[in-house]
Design a protein around this motif. Structure first.
Motif, mmCIF file in Angstrom:
data_model
loop_
_atom_site.group_PDB
_atom_site.id
_atom_site.type_symbol
_atom_site.label_atom_id
_atom_site.label_comp_id
_atom_site.label_asym_id
_atom_site.label_seq_id
_atom_site.Cartn_x
_atom_site.Cartn_y
_atom_site.Cartn_z
ATOM 1 N N LEU A 70 1.147 -3.220 1.622
ATOM 2 C CA LEU A 70 0.814 -2.350 2.499
ATOM 3 C C LEU A 70 0.249 -2.633 3.691
ATOM 4 O O LEU A 70 0.414 -2.019 4.710
ATOM 5 N N LYS A 71 -0.246 -3.789 3.394
ATOM 6 C CA LYS A 71 -0.892 -4.564 4.877
ATOM 7 C C LYS A 71 0.295 -4.704 5.947
ATOM 8 O O LYS A 71 0.108 -4.300 6.851
ATOM 9 N N ASP A 116 -1.899 6.798 3.646
ATOM 10 C CA ASP A 116 -1.242 7.396 4.736
ATOM 11 C C ASP A 116 -1.369 8.735 5.010
ATOM 12 O O ASP A 116 -1.777 8.920 6.276
ATOM 13 N N GLU A 117 -1.764 9.333 4.201
ATOM 14 C CA GLU A 117 -2.241 10.806 4.145
ATOM 15 C C GLU A 117 -3.427 10.917 4.896
ATOM 16 O O GLU A 117 -3.739 11.604 5.739
ATOM 17 N N GLY A 167 1.311 -0.144 13.689
ATOM 18 C CA GLY A 167 0.094 -0.412 14.796
ATOM 19 C C GLY A 167 -1.337 0.026 14.241
ATOM 20 O O GLY A 167 -2.033 0.131 14.866
ATOM 21 N N ILE A 168 -1.465 -0.037 12.785
ATOM 22 C CA ILE A 168 -2.453 0.330 12.358
ATOM 23 C C ILE A 168 -3.329 -1.113 11.840
ATOM 24 O O ILE A 168 -2.505 -1.713 11.355
ATOM 25 N N ALA A 178 -1.806 4.420 -4.019
ATOM 26 C CA ALA A 178 -2.847 4.071 -3.069
ATOM 27 C C ALA A 178 -2.268 4.009 -1.545
ATOM 28 O O ALA A 178 -2.754 4.624 -0.714
ATOM 29 N N THR A 179 -1.008 3.593 -1.369
ATOM 30 C CA THR A 179 -0.282 3.607 -0.105
ATOM 31 C C THR A 179 -0.105 4.952 0.483
ATOM 32 O O THR A 179 -0.472 5.187 1.566
ATOM 33 N N ALA A 180 0.396 5.913 -0.406
ATOM 34 C CA ALA A 180 0.564 7.162 0.132
ATOM 35 C C ALA A 180 -0.731 8.018 0.270
ATOM 36 O O ALA A 180 -0.709 8.737 1.460
#
Ligand code: FAD
Length: 478
Positions: free
Chosen positions: A111-112, A83-84, A119-120, A78-80
């Motif tokens: 992840l958070k 990011d994509e 900065g997201i 999920a994290t990758a």
């Protein structure tokens, strides 16, 4: 200002706080669902759950299209994947509704903070529970171990928020990122197609959830407090898979039941009984948050030394509904055919596995995990430990269900057994829960050849009960 809205176990538009917040941000919203079985730790979705997920995602995608949006499907960690998608879309925020399974909590926390550091904006919401697990605690600030005071504390806290209506439109991005084809996820069973019974029994998705709720309010809420224990009369709501997948939120269910009770005098007791069941769901989540080891370890550690049997043949007979105890077999076949089993029968079937066969509750937990459409880590683990007597506020171990008496009490005419064990369908209520005691003439009349067309009991309940109690008494004292 593009926002990624990450759908997980909140597959609905109604009362979806992450969706509402994404729209409030003002920019385009990109709904995303990620297939990441490895991110589920030791509990990737089982067969029935995968079947449900496929259909639920198809329904969600359709509902999004009706609001001018789409569902983007991606596969991978999920994290990758997020990011994509951030790189592809220039999204500045990722929003989701919280999940409470230990593996999800761990992943989401990392992840958070990772997103925030870059900065997201990363924000999560409560879409799954009436109360967050950490909001409810004892006077000493610790998690509850007993249901009644837990539920009293929940009711005293109150303040269940009004559910928010589904948006009529969801702002779309100028260009949609690529999406996988749902069929390519191969969530549906390959040949043989065992899912025919599931298709007949269920309508996954938000519309199906609403339909169930409406039917329950019309025909099921009156008298729920007693009918809920009767597998022969369809006396419960059958909302569990819809609640598990978040196709309906507990606040919405709570609210409509409140309205029904306010409008119809005499419904209060049924409404309270129903809301209390939602309370058990909250309690299971509360316990899992406090004791993340619950799916794997007995909460009462004395049970670590219990001398479990490893009889694969007996386990197989239980899984296939061939134990020779009709109420147990009916339940296990209902599970196999429809992906669901009535709560009373779940308790009887679980007790039979654990106490009559003395097979580890984790075997039962794993089988339910694979075959239930409502397989839910907290509810499943909590209830297996409850029946085993090793959980929090569990049934005392020495309370061992007698499958004959339970059948006679809760399926008095044998209608439930007849439905799922057709080879017994010609037996009268007097013998249907104990065919091995029926006179030969009765068996011949019912076209039943015990040991050939239906098994004789694989254990004698009386003997099994004595052995189970002896094993329990040999455990270290509390
Ligand atoms: P209703 O009687 O209509 O109740 C309404 C809702 O309350 C349910 O949909 C469910 O969300 C909740 N609820 C009711 N009873 C319980 C309970 N005992 N524990 C927690 N929540 C409850 N339920 C699951 O959702 N997933 C599981 O994986 C699961 N595994 C179980 C395993 C065993 C061994 C046992 C004994 C019970 C298990 N249950 C599980 C609990 C219960 O059997 C189901 O929630 C219930 O049968 C669902 O039917 P319903 O929606 O008609 O319930």
């Amino acid at each position: 200002m593009t926002t990624l809205l990450w759908f997980r176990q909140d597959l609905r538009l109604d009362d979806n706080p992450a969706l509402a917040a994404a729209i409030r941000r003002g920019g385009p919203v990109i709904p995303v669902c990620i297939l990441d079985p490895d991110g589920e730790g030791d509990w990737p979705p089982g067969g029935a759950a995968r079947w449900w997920l496929h259909h639920s995602l198809a329904a969600l995608a359709g509902a999004l299209v009706e609001r001018g949006s789409r569902l983007v499907l991606r596969q991978g960690p999920a994290t990758a994947v997020l990011d994509e998608l951030i790189a592809e879309t220039g999204a500045t925020a990722v929003l989701w509704n919280r999940r409470y399974e230990p593996a999800s909590v761990e992943r989401d926390t990392v992840l958070k903070s990772g997103l925030k550091q870059r900065g997201i904006a990363a924000e999560s919401f409560n879409g799954a529970l009436l109360f967050e697990p950490w909001e409810i605690h004892t006077g000493a600030g610790t998690p509850f171990k007993v249901f009644t005071p837990f539920w009293r504390a929940c009711l005293q806290r109150g303040g269940i928020a009004e559910p928010q209506a589904a948006p009529t439109e969801i702002p779309a991005p100028p260009r949609w990122p690529r999406s996988d084809d749902l069929d390519r996820w191969e969530l549906l069973p390959a040949k043989p197609d065992w899912a025919g019974g599931l298709r007949q029994a269920w309508m996954p998705g938000e519309a199906g959830a609403r339909k169930r709720l409406t039917a329950f309010l019309r025909h099921g809420l009156t008298g729920y407090e007693t009918a809920r224990d009767r597998p022969d009369v369809d006396g419960s709501s059958c909302l569990s898979p819809h609640l598990h997948w978040g196709e309906i939120g507990p606040r919405r269910v709570w609210q409509v039941v409140e309205y029904a009770a306010a409008e119809t005098p005499g419904l209060r007791a049924a409404a309270d009984a129903y809301q209390r069941e939602l309370g058990w769901r909250e309690f299971a989540a509360h316990l899992l948050a406090a004791r993340p080891e619950m799916p794997a370890e007995p909460l009462d550690r004395r049970f670590s030394d219990y001398p479990w049997e490893t009889d694969r043949k007996a386990l197989r007979a239980w899984q296939q509904g061939l134990t020779g105890y009709p109420i147990v077999d009916a339940g296990m076949r209902q599970l196999w055919q429809t992906g669901w089993m009535h709560n009373r029968v779940r308790m009887i079937a679980a007790s039979f596995l654990i106490k009559d066969l003395r097979i580890h509750w984790r075997e039962g937990e794993a089988w339910f995990w694979d075959t239930l459409v409502d397989a839910d880590l907290a509810n499943n683990a909590f209830n297996w430990q409850w029946v085993a007597g090793c959980g929090a506020d569990a049934a005392p171990y020495f309370r061992i269900f007698n499958p004959v008496l339970q059948g006679e009490k809760f399926d008095p005419d044998g209608a439930y057994v007849r439905r799922f064990v057709p080879e017994l369908s010609r037996l009268s209520p007097k013998w249907i829960h104990k065919p091995w005691q029926a006179p030969a003439a009765v068996l011949a009349e019912a076209d039943l050849d015990l040991g050939r067309t239906y098994p004789r009991p694989i254990v004698d309940h009386g003997d099994a009960r004595r052995l189970a109690l002896a094993a329990f008494q040999a455990l270290p004292k509390a």
